[in-house]
Design an enzyme around this catalytic site. Sequence first.
Site, PDB file in Angstrom:
ATOM      1  N   ASP A 129     -59.354  23.746  31.472  1.00 22.42           N
ATOM      2  CA  ASP A 129     -58.786  22.759  30.292  1.00 22.42           C
ATOM      3  C   ASP A 129     -57.737  22.226  31.330  1.00 22.42           C
ATOM      4  O   ASP A 129     -57.288  22.878  32.230  1.00 22.42           O
ATOM      5  CB  ASP A 129     -58.302  23.276  29.068  1.00 22.42           C
ATOM      6  CG  ASP A 129     -59.493  23.710  28.347  1.00 22.42           C
ATOM      7  OD1 ASP A 129     -60.444  23.079  28.425  1.00 22.42           O
ATOM      8  OD2 ASP A 129     -59.213  24.789  27.417  1.00 22.42           O
ATOM      9  N   ASP A 148     -64.530  18.531  26.233  1.00 14.97           N
ATOM     10  CA  ASP A 148     -64.083  18.560  24.805  1.00 14.97           C
ATOM     11  C   ASP A 148     -63.780  16.996  24.029  1.00 14.97           C
ATOM     12  O   ASP A 148     -63.981  16.816  22.999  1.00 14.97           O
ATOM     13  CB  ASP A 148     -62.693  19.097  24.778  1.00 14.97           C
ATOM     14  CG  ASP A 148     -62.608  20.588  25.286  1.00 14.97           C
ATOM     15  OD1 ASP A 148     -63.759  21.189  25.003  1.00 14.97           O
ATOM     16  OD2 ASP A 148     -61.446  20.993  25.606  1.00 14.97           O
TER      17      ASP A 148
END
Length: 170
Positions: A129, A148
């Site tokens: 991330d 995401d």
Amino acid sequence: MKLTKRTSYIFLVIILTIALDQVTKVLVRQSIIPRTDTNPGERISIIGDAFIMLNVENTGAFLGMGSDLNPTLRLIVLLILPIVVLGFVLRYILKDKTIDNWSLFAFSSIIGGGIANVYDRIVYGSVTDFLFIDLGSVFKTGIFNMADVSVTTGMIMLLIASFKKNKTKA
């Protein structure tokens, strides 16, 4: 399975979604010092403190949820279950010819984003991330990635399509 224009479109969206996610993660892994328990890592300001890039390896799911699960449960919840669900969604959109293009793109984006994150969990044992938005008391995200973004965008598109469909029925 016959390769139609519609089927090609589905797989093109899925492949492009995976490719965009994986390319951005490779760039982040190569260029941003990761955050660890002992090192805060590197923070790159994109727009002041409002939009930041960093490198965090997430062993859980959304916002790190599930990272504390025992290994067997983590395998089931973070790998097997998502693969099964993504497979069923792919089968659904390939079989149901009545799905509108907007929803088809949304489902394909969700599948692509889901596959990209599952791939990371299998290959790296975690998901990279790297994006963080903080607009003060107005809006703040967890740390996320392009997969995401694809999943979230797809869900929002399906929600809008659902409202549109319900509005035309009324």
